[in-house]
Motif scaffolding. Structure first.
Motif, mmCIF file in Angstrom:
data_model
loop_
_atom_site.group_PDB
_atom_site.id
_atom_site.type_symbol
_atom_site.label_atom_id
_atom_site.label_comp_id
_atom_site.label_asym_id
_atom_site.label_seq_id
_atom_site.Cartn_x
_atom_site.Cartn_y
_atom_site.Cartn_z
ATOM 1 N N ALA A 159 0.839 -1.200 0.000
ATOM 2 C CA ALA A 159 0.000 0.000 0.000
ATOM 3 C C ALA A 159 0.873 1.248 0.000
ATOM 4 C CB ALA A 159 -0.910 -0.009 1.215
ATOM 5 N N ASN A 160 0.421 2.258 -0.708
ATOM 6 C CA ASN A 160 1.124 3.536 -0.738
ATOM 7 C C ASN A 160 0.277 4.570 -0.013
ATOM 8 O OD1 ASN A 160 3.378 2.758 -2.348
ATOM 9 N ND2 ASN A 160 2.037 2.740 -4.115
ATOM 10 N N PHE A 161 0.845 5.144 1.046
ATOM 11 C CA PHE A 161 0.160 6.153 1.827
ATOM 12 C C PHE A 161 0.963 7.437 1.781
ATOM 13 C CE2 PHE A 161 -1.012 2.260 4.501
ATOM 14 C CZ PHE A 161 -2.217 2.065 3.853
ATOM 15 N N SER A 162 0.280 8.567 1.773
ATOM 16 C CA SER A 162 0.955 9.866 1.809
ATOM 17 C C SER A 162 1.446 10.141 3.226
ATOM 18 C CB SER A 162 -0.015 10.963 1.373
ATOM 19 O OG SER A 162 -1.003 11.171 2.374
ATOM 20 N N SER A 163 2.247 11.190 3.369
ATOM 21 C CA SER A 163 2.717 11.562 4.706
ATOM 22 C C SER A 163 1.549 11.972 5.590
ATOM 23 C CB SER A 163 3.766 12.671 4.635
ATOM 24 O OG SER A 163 3.244 13.819 4.006
ATOM 25 N N SER A 164 0.529 12.576 5.012
ATOM 26 C CA SER A 164 -0.668 12.939 5.771
ATOM 27 C C SER A 164 -1.417 11.678 6.240
ATOM 28 C CB SER A 164 -1.586 13.806 4.910
ATOM 29 O OG SER A 164 -2.782 14.088 5.583
ATOM 30 N N ASP A 165 -1.511 10.679 5.356
ATOM 31 C CA ASP A 165 -2.136 9.409 5.726
ATOM 32 C C ASP A 165 -1.378 8.754 6.873
ATOM 33 O OD1 ASP A 165 -3.960 9.664 3.599
ATOM 34 O OD2 ASP A 165 -2.744 8.414 2.263
ATOM 35 N N LEU A 166 -0.066 8.751 6.770
ATOM 36 C CA LEU A 166 0.767 8.150 7.810
ATOM 37 C C LEU A 166 0.583 8.884 9.132
ATOM 38 C CD1 LEU A 166 2.884 6.119 8.726
ATOM 39 C CD2 LEU A 166 4.641 7.694 7.895
ATOM 40 N N ASP A 167 0.525 10.204 9.082
ATOM 41 C CA ASP A 167 0.329 10.983 10.302
ATOM 42 C C ASP A 167 -1.020 10.653 10.947
ATOM 43 O OD1 ASP A 167 1.160 13.075 12.179
ATOM 44 O OD2 ASP A 167 -0.508 14.210 11.324
ATOM 45 N N THR A 168 -2.058 10.565 10.131
ATOM 46 C CA THR A 168 -3.387 10.210 10.648
ATOM 47 C C THR A 168 -3.362 8.828 11.280
ATOM 48 O OG1 THR A 168 -4.499 11.587 9.005
ATOM 49 C CG2 THR A 168 -5.809 9.827 10.010
ATOM 50 N N LEU A 169 -2.751 7.870 10.606
ATOM 51 C CA LEU A 169 -2.676 6.506 11.121
ATOM 52 C C LEU A 169 -1.907 6.454 12.439
ATOM 53 C CD1 LEU A 169 -3.150 3.472 10.854
ATOM 54 C CD2 LEU A 169 -1.097 3.376 9.403
ATOM 55 N N LEU A 170 -0.748 7.089 12.490
ATOM 56 C CA LEU A 170 0.039 7.077 13.723
ATOM 57 C C LEU A 170 -0.681 7.804 14.856
ATOM 58 C CD1 LEU A 170 3.647 7.581 12.331
ATOM 59 C CD2 LEU A 170 2.627 5.478 13.228
ATOM 60 N N ASP A 171 -1.397 8.870 14.531
ATOM 61 C CA ASP A 171 -2.184 9.576 15.548
ATOM 62 C C ASP A 171 -3.233 8.638 16.139
ATOM 63 O OD1 ASP A 171 -3.269 11.831 17.060
ATOM 64 O OD2 ASP A 171 -4.917 11.774 15.615
ATOM 65 N N LYS A 172 -3.988 7.963 15.291
ATOM 66 C CA LYS A 172 -5.031 7.045 15.772
ATOM 67 C C LYS A 172 -4.419 5.903 16.582
ATOM 68 C CE LYS A 172 -8.969 6.972 14.498
ATOM 69 N NZ LYS A 172 -10.182 7.409 15.187
ATOM 70 N N LEU A 173 -3.317 5.346 16.103
ATOM 71 C CA LEU A 173 -2.693 4.219 16.802
ATOM 72 C C LEU A 173 -2.070 4.630 18.135
ATOM 73 C CD1 LEU A 173 -1.014 2.338 13.832
ATOM 74 C CD2 LEU A 173 -2.937 1.526 15.232
ATOM 75 N N SER A 174 -1.706 5.894 18.257
ATOM 76 C CA SER A 174 -1.056 6.340 19.494
ATOM 77 C C SER A 174 -2.032 6.939 20.508
ATOM 78 C CB SER A 174 0.061 7.342 19.185
ATOM 79 O OG SER A 174 -0.457 8.534 18.634
ATOM 80 N N THR A 175 -3.320 7.082 20.122
ATOM 81 C CA THR A 175 -4.264 7.729 21.038
ATOM 82 C C THR A 175 -5.604 7.024 21.200
ATOM 83 O OG1 THR A 175 -5.172 9.144 19.285
ATOM 84 C CG2 THR A 175 -3.305 10.027 20.541
ATOM 85 N N ASP A 176 -5.971 6.184 20.278
ATOM 86 C CA ASP A 176 -7.336 5.655 20.225
ATOM 87 C C ASP A 176 -7.347 4.143 20.482
ATOM 88 O OD1 ASP A 176 -9.865 4.709 19.398
ATOM 89 O OD2 ASP A 176 -10.058 6.265 17.872
#
Length: 84
Positions: free
Chosen positions: A2-19
């Protein structure tokens, strides 16, 4: 892969680190979890056995990645000018 943008990666890491609910969904149904934030992945790429780093480790990784991206963005005028 899968290819994710830096914005996608930031969203994913945010969710994984807080939710916590998102983390549980990511372990049980990764394709569904990613779909819930607008990302898609080929289910064949999902490993059978899954684990996640701690929320603190992911938050630190997110901060490090953002710092690198911010640093690179700040250097962009120099790269464009050909002068370093």
């Amino acid at each position: 892969m899968a290819n994710f943008s830096s914005s996608d990666l930031d969203t994913l890491l945010d969710k994984l680190s807080t939710d916590d609910a998102f983390r549980e969904q990511m372990l049980g149904d990764p394709a569904g979890a990613l779909g819930s934030i607008g990302l898609s992945i080929d289910p064949a790429q999902i490993p059978d056995v899954r684990s996640l780093p701690s929320k603190d480790a992911l938050a630190a990784d997110r901060a490090a990645i953002k710092a690198k991206l911010d640093s690179a963005a700040g250097a962009l005028p120099f790269f464009l000018s050909g002068t370093l």
